[in-house]
Design a protein around this motif. Structure first.
Motif, PDB file in Angstrom:
ATOM      1  N   CYS A  32       0.827  -1.202   0.000  1.00 52.13           N
ATOM      2  CA  CYS A  32       0.000   0.000   0.000  1.00 52.13           C
ATOM      3  C   CYS A  32       0.866   1.259   0.000  1.00 52.13           C
ATOM      4  CB  CYS A  32      -0.927   0.004   1.213  1.00 52.13           C
ATOM      5  SG  CYS A  32      -2.280  -1.183   1.131  1.00 52.13           S
ATOM      6  N   ARG A  36       1.956   4.230  -3.936  1.00 51.34           N
ATOM      7  CA  ARG A  36       1.742   5.679  -3.980  1.00 51.34           C
ATOM      8  C   ARG A  36       2.756   6.360  -4.905  1.00 51.34           C
ATOM      9  NH1 ARG A  36      -1.617   6.916   0.500  1.00 51.34           N
ATOM     10  NH2 ARG A  36      -1.722   5.196   2.006  1.00 51.34           N
ATOM     11  N   GLU A  94     -11.103  -6.561  -5.281  1.00 55.49           N
ATOM     12  CA  GLU A  94     -11.285  -5.541  -4.238  1.00 55.49           C
ATOM     13  C   GLU A  94      -9.925  -5.048  -3.746  1.00 55.49           C
ATOM     14  OE1 GLU A  94     -13.715  -7.088  -1.129  1.00 55.49           O
ATOM     15  OE2 GLU A  94     -15.517  -7.212  -2.368  1.00 55.49           O
ATOM     16  N   GLN A  97      -8.590  -2.721  -6.449  1.00 57.88           N
ATOM     17  CA  GLN A  97      -9.207  -1.395  -6.410  1.00 57.88           C
ATOM     18  C   GLN A  97      -8.665  -0.576  -5.246  1.00 57.88           C
ATOM     19  OE1 GLN A  97     -10.852  -0.207  -8.762  1.00 57.88           O
ATOM     20  NE2 GLN A  97     -11.955  -1.832  -9.831  1.00 57.88           N
ATOM     21  N   ALA A  98      -8.391  -1.240  -4.133  1.00 53.51           N
ATOM     22  CA  ALA A  98      -7.837  -0.529  -2.977  1.00 53.51           C
ATOM     23  C   ALA A  98      -6.451   0.018  -3.298  1.00 53.51           C
ATOM     24  CB  ALA A  98      -7.776  -1.461  -1.767  1.00 53.51           C
ATOM     25  N   SER A 100      -5.301   0.631  -6.343  1.00 55.68           N
ATOM     26  CA  SER A 100      -5.468   1.634  -7.392  1.00 55.68           C
ATOM     27  C   SER A 100      -5.874   2.986  -6.804  1.00 55.68           C
ATOM     28  CB  SER A 100      -6.522   1.155  -8.393  1.00 55.68           C
ATOM     29  OG  SER A 100      -6.717   2.103  -9.418  1.00 55.68           O
ATOM     30  N   ALA A 101      -6.690   2.959  -5.752  1.00 53.12           N
ATOM     31  CA  ALA A 101      -7.134   4.203  -5.118  1.00 53.12           C
ATOM     32  C   ALA A 101      -5.971   4.958  -4.482  1.00 53.12           C
ATOM     33  CB  ALA A 101      -8.201   3.900  -4.067  1.00 53.12           C
ATOM     34  N   LEU A 102      -4.913   4.249  -4.125  1.00 51.09           N
ATOM     35  CA  LEU A 102      -3.733   4.867  -3.529  1.00 51.09           C
ATOM     36  C   LEU A 102      -2.721   5.326  -4.578  1.00 51.09           C
ATOM     37  CD1 LEU A 102      -3.117   2.267  -0.664  1.00 51.09           C
ATOM     38  CD2 LEU A 102      -4.155   4.544  -0.431  1.00 51.09           C
ATOM     39  N   SER A 103      -2.869   4.823  -5.797  1.00 47.81           N
ATOM     40  CA  SER A 103      -1.898   5.070  -6.866  1.00 47.81           C
ATOM     41  C   SER A 103      -2.250   6.336  -7.648  1.00 47.81           C
ATOM     42  CB  SER A 103      -1.879   3.872  -7.819  1.00 47.81           C
ATOM     43  OG  SER A 103      -1.167   4.173  -9.003  1.00 47.81           O
ATOM     44  N   ALA A 106      -4.445   5.216 -13.189  1.00 46.45           N
ATOM     45  CA  ALA A 106      -5.854   4.835 -13.269  1.00 46.45           C
ATOM     46  C   ALA A 106      -6.030   3.611 -14.174  1.00 46.45           C
ATOM     47  CB  ALA A 106      -6.681   6.002 -13.784  1.00 46.45           C
ATOM     48  N   THR A 108      -7.766  -0.108 -15.244  1.00 45.81           N
ATOM     49  CA  THR A 108      -9.123  -0.647 -15.245  1.00 45.81           C
ATOM     50  C   THR A 108      -9.069  -2.098 -14.810  1.00 45.81           C
ATOM     51  OG1 THR A 108      -9.816   0.793 -17.058  1.00 45.81           O
ATOM     52  CG2 THR A 108     -11.148  -1.168 -16.656  1.00 45.81           C
TER      53      THR A 108
END
Length: 267
Positions: A32, A36, A94, A97-98, A100-103, A106, A108
């Protein structure tokens, strides 16, 4: 032996049930933190070199069997302009996606069985990527490769970085791990009921999973039947799978092939 659809469903259930054991680890928190960084790249030197030679700059790349998405995110560091990951495990997506939300990127992510891909993925990608621990989950290798080929544009490339089929003749947890445990030509899948993990042995989860064995001949013939032409193949003495197999890197005079890279091109 269950039918193909049942095997696929059982494997999906086993992967979904295994997902919590992957996220509840110190390695997950380190991952995680790492994603970033816009230059995040988890590929090893072997795969980095191969993908750099292929040059992903500005290309559309799809990974089949993307797991938690860390490798899809790594494609951006190599210049990909579009990166898509496909996996049939909703639980692992899931995780993807978690991350990706920190990266800052973008990608798919698509939940789908490889045998039922969305039409939007047909002939859309310049490069398709398959890495360790994907092919052996497929009950029909030839059908899988045909579906992979369908995602590529004419002239597109398939890149595979997988465990070597010869390694499957050994059982690393046996009293003598160098004793041949099964035939290279075995057709019956290995059936397990433990969580699917990358380190040590997974705890029993009461759900069967099916690991299929294949030969290099099966792979090459499957590629040809899918309209893919071999452009490169190399075998290596290092391990790219679970830590249980690290002992085979110390083979010395009896060193065995442990993994391989393959590049094929769509006609």
């Amino acid at each position: 032996m269950p039918c193909t659809d049942d095997v696929i469903a059982h494997n999906r259930e086993a992967w979904n049930a295994s997902a919590p054991q992957h996220r509840d680890t110190p390695a997950w928190q380190r991952l995680c933190d790492a994603v970033r960084n816009e230059r995040f790249n988890c590929f090893d030197a072997t795969l980095n070199t191969l993908l750099s030679q292929l040059d992903l700059s500005g290309k559309r790349v799809i990974q089949l069997g993307c797991n938690n998405g860390r490798e899809v995110l790594s494609l951006f560091a190599l210049g990909a302009r579009e990166a898509v990951g496909v996996d049939q495990s909703a639980a692992f997506l899931e995780h993807a996606q978690a991350l990706s939300a920190l990266s800052p990127h973008a990608p798919t992510f698509i939940e789908a069985d490889i045998h039922h891909l969305p039409a939007s993925l047909t002939q859309h990608f310049d490069v398709a990527l398959i890495t360790i621990g994907v092919l052996n989950w497929m009950p029909d290798l030839g059908a899988f490769l045909r579906h992979v080929a369908s995602t590529l544009v004419p002239g597109g490339h398939l890149v595979i970085y997988e465990t070597h089929p010869f390694l499957e003749v050994f059982e690393p947890s046996a009293a003598d791990p160098w004793q041949v445990a099964r035939s290279y030509f075995q057709r019956e899948p290995l059936v397990e009921d433990g969580a699917i993990v990358y380190e040590g042995q997974g705890q029993a989860i009461g759900l069967p999973s099916y690991w299929h064995l294949y030969t290099l001949g099966d792979l090459f013939n499957g590629l040809l039947a899918a309209g893919l032409h071999l452009r490169g193949f190399a075998e290596y003495a290092h391990s790219n799978r679970e830590d249980l197999y690290d002992l085979y890197e110390q083979g010395g005079e009896r060193q065995v092939p442990m993994c391989y890279t393959l590049v094929a091109q769509k006609a």
